[in-house]
Write a protein that holds these residues in place. Structure first.
Motif, mmCIF file in Angstrom:
data_model
loop_
_atom_site.group_PDB
_atom_site.id
_atom_site.type_symbol
_atom_site.label_atom_id
_atom_site.label_comp_id
_atom_site.label_asym_id
_atom_site.label_seq_id
_atom_site.Cartn_x
_atom_site.Cartn_y
_atom_site.Cartn_z
ATOM 1 N N UNK A 24 0.798 -1.226 0.000
ATOM 2 C CA UNK A 24 0.000 0.000 0.000
ATOM 3 C C UNK A 24 0.834 1.281 0.000
ATOM 4 N N UNK A 25 1.917 1.412 0.803
ATOM 5 C CA UNK A 25 2.652 2.677 0.771
ATOM 6 C C UNK A 25 3.158 3.055 -0.621
ATOM 7 N N UNK A 26 3.727 2.098 -1.350
ATOM 8 C CA UNK A 26 4.217 2.382 -2.701
ATOM 9 C C UNK A 26 3.047 2.681 -3.633
ATOM 10 N N UNK A 27 1.988 1.869 -3.555
ATOM 11 C CA UNK A 27 0.832 2.090 -4.415
ATOM 12 C C UNK A 27 0.188 3.448 -4.148
ATOM 13 N N UNK A 28 0.161 3.861 -2.891
ATOM 14 C CA UNK A 28 -0.412 5.173 -2.559
ATOM 15 C C UNK A 28 0.383 6.308 -3.189
ATOM 16 N N UNK A 29 1.705 6.221 -3.093
ATOM 17 C CA UNK A 29 2.540 7.273 -3.677
ATOM 18 C C UNK A 29 2.324 7.348 -5.183
ATOM 19 N N UNK A 47 2.962 7.856 4.804
ATOM 20 C CA UNK A 47 3.361 7.902 6.209
ATOM 21 C C UNK A 47 2.155 7.695 7.124
ATOM 22 N N UNK A 48 1.015 8.266 6.748
ATOM 23 C CA UNK A 48 -0.204 8.091 7.539
ATOM 24 C C UNK A 48 -0.599 6.620 7.584
ATOM 25 N N UNK A 49 -0.486 5.953 6.455
ATOM 26 C CA UNK A 49 -0.803 4.529 6.432
ATOM 27 C C UNK A 49 0.179 3.741 7.294
ATOM 28 N N UNK A 79 -12.894 -3.521 7.091
ATOM 29 C CA UNK A 79 -12.494 -2.110 7.078
ATOM 30 C C UNK A 79 -11.422 -1.854 6.023
ATOM 31 N N UNK A 80 -10.422 -2.735 5.969
ATOM 32 C CA UNK A 80 -9.347 -2.560 4.987
ATOM 33 C C UNK A 80 -9.891 -2.663 3.568
ATOM 34 N N UNK A 81 -10.725 -3.663 3.309
ATOM 35 C CA UNK A 81 -11.276 -3.846 1.966
ATOM 36 C C UNK A 81 -12.134 -2.652 1.552
ATOM 37 N N UNK A 82 -12.950 -2.154 2.482
ATOM 38 C CA UNK A 82 -13.808 -1.015 2.158
ATOM 39 C C UNK A 82 -12.985 0.238 1.884
ATOM 40 N N UNK A 83 -11.967 0.479 2.710
ATOM 41 C CA UNK A 83 -11.169 1.695 2.560
ATOM 42 C C UNK A 83 -10.318 1.645 1.290
ATOM 43 N N UNK A 84 -9.608 0.532 1.075
ATOM 44 C CA UNK A 84 -8.770 0.434 -0.120
ATOM 45 C C UNK A 84 -9.620 0.329 -1.378
ATOM 46 N N UNK A 101 -9.593 7.534 4.218
ATOM 47 C CA UNK A 101 -9.581 6.128 3.793
ATOM 48 C C UNK A 101 -8.266 5.460 4.148
ATOM 49 N N UNK A 102 -7.171 6.187 3.985
ATOM 50 C CA UNK A 102 -5.841 5.636 4.299
ATOM 51 C C UNK A 102 -5.735 5.331 5.787
ATOM 52 N N UNK A 103 -6.198 6.271 6.624
ATOM 53 C CA UNK A 103 -6.145 6.044 8.074
ATOM 54 C C UNK A 103 -7.005 4.851 8.471
ATOM 55 N N UNK A 104 -8.172 4.702 7.855
ATOM 56 C CA UNK A 104 -9.055 3.577 8.159
ATOM 57 C C UNK A 104 -8.424 2.257 7.720
ATOM 58 N N UNK A 105 -7.791 2.269 6.537
ATOM 59 C CA UNK A 105 -7.149 1.051 6.037
ATOM 60 C C UNK A 105 -5.986 0.632 6.928
#
Length: 382
Positions: A24-29, A47-49, A79-84, A101-105
């Motif tokens: 997720x961190x790489x995909x988010x960036x 970083x938040x994730x 929660x992770x599935x819904x947020x991502x 969404x990132x914080x929830x995931x």
């Protein structure tokens, strides 16, 4: 160890469910940059994730100790599935919505690591097998953080960054379902726990131990920045990726050797002190001005000790944990490591990625481990 019934399934399912932590961190960036955000904004999302599980894992771990593994695993996976999934559909155009969404995931990450370590005593015949299982589990974490980013980059290049986020959500769901539906996970219940606000933090030795693990995590966070800085200084771009990869590969090898030659007795405080001091000493040679190949070779030294040190620390954390708090204890361990990882990265940047940062963090870790004089309780308290 893996020949014992359910062990392979539980380990593979746990690693699969945790694969999103590396993806997720790489995909988010990549997704944020594709949506027009700056690298600074994209890095803040990543970083938040990285920090959010530090707050969610202890709570879900406590819920597991109180109600069993099924509820927190299913709740966290949902929660992770819904947020991502939401991020994959709507993207990161609206930064505040994306941050939520990132914080929830991150906060919803299922307690698979803590659940797995709580189950080892239920599926393995003796303490020797359990110690080997802890070493193997610590080693496989290197796979999560080595394979996850690479997989995210491949999927983002082949399809799109949002497809990588969707795959991370699918991996979390698949791994969690395979883990939670295993008969040992369905049947497991923690032993009754005593009431108390501090819970896992009640033993006096637990708090300095968790703080030492935060410093241990800081060495890894600082190493990533140090690799980039060393690559720029020596005009060797390959070093930025090779340095953390070599550290992880050495960790895998060190974990295998530790599992093979680990002592039959368990005076964990003594082992922790020796491993902590040796780990700190291994960073000293990296302070010298060295060519890139020598830097790559020397980083193998602390890398090889990282997994054994983390393994013994994990065993000590679960041994110190009061009865009925084993899953929550591993949640606190993960939280300490994640907060340290973020802190090491944040501190190394302003200090130009100097290797003095991981050295100082390792030295603080060793000092805290050396200062621990209280013996750990017997391992059968896990």
């Amino acid at each position: 160890m893996l020949r014992h019934r359910y062990c392979s399934r539980l380990l593979i399912a746990s690693v699969t469910g945790r694969l999103s932590l590396g993806m997720v961190p790489v995909a988010l960036i990549l997704a944020a940059q594709a949506d027009g955000h700056s690298l600074a904004s994209a890095s803040l999302l990543a970083a938040l994730y990285g920090i959010a599980p530090a707050f969610g894992l202890p709570m879900l771990g406590r819920l597991a100790d109180l109600r069993g593994l099924l509820l927190p695993c299913y709740l966290g996976a949902a929660l992770v599935a819904a947020a991502l999934g939401s991020l994959a559909v709507v993207g990161t155009t609206h930064l505040l919505l994306a941050a939520g969404c990132v914080a929830l995931a991150g906060a919803g990450c299922p307690p698979l690591e803590g659940g797995l370590r709580s189950l080892w005593h239920a599926v393995l015949p003796d303490d020797a097998h359990v110690r080997t299982a802890y070493t193997l589990d610590s080693s496989t974490q290197q796979i999560v953080y080595a394979t996850g980013p690479a997989l995210a980059i491949v999927i983002a290049s082949w399809l799109s960054p949002t497809a990588a986020l969707a795959l991370a959500a699918a991996a979390t769901l698949a791994g969690t379902l395979a883990f939670a539906t295993a008969p040992p996970a369905r049947a497991w219940r923690a032993v009754p726990r005593r009431r108390g606000r501090l819970g896992v933090l009640r033993p006096p030795s637990m708090r300095p131990l968790l703080l030492s693990l935060a410093f241990l995590g800081a060495t890894v966070g600082a190493l990533d920045v140090a690799g980039i800085a060393a690559a720029q200084q020596q005009d060797a771009s390959w070093l930025a990726g090779a340095l953390p990869a070599a550290f992880s590969a050495a960790g895998l090898l060190g974990g295998v050797l530790f599992a093979r030659f680990q002592p039959t007795t368990a005076p964990w405080p003594h082992h922790l002190m020796l491993l902590g001091v040796a780990y700190a000493a291994c960073w000293f040679p990296l302070l010298a001005p060295l060519p890139a190949p020598a830097v790559l070779a020397l980083v193998l030294l602390p890398g090889a000790l990282f997994v054994p040190l983390l393994t013994v620390a994990s065993l000590t954390v679960t041994a110190l944990a009061p009865p009925g708090t084993s899953t929550e204890a591993v949640g606190w361990l993960s939280s300490a490591m994640r907060l340290g990882l973020a802190g090491g990265t944040a501190l190394a940047g302003p200090l130009s990625g100097h290797f003095a940062v991981p050295l100082m963090a390792a030295a603080c870790c060793a000092l805290l481990l050396t200062a621990r004089t209280a013996p750990a309780p017997a391992a059968n308290q896990v």
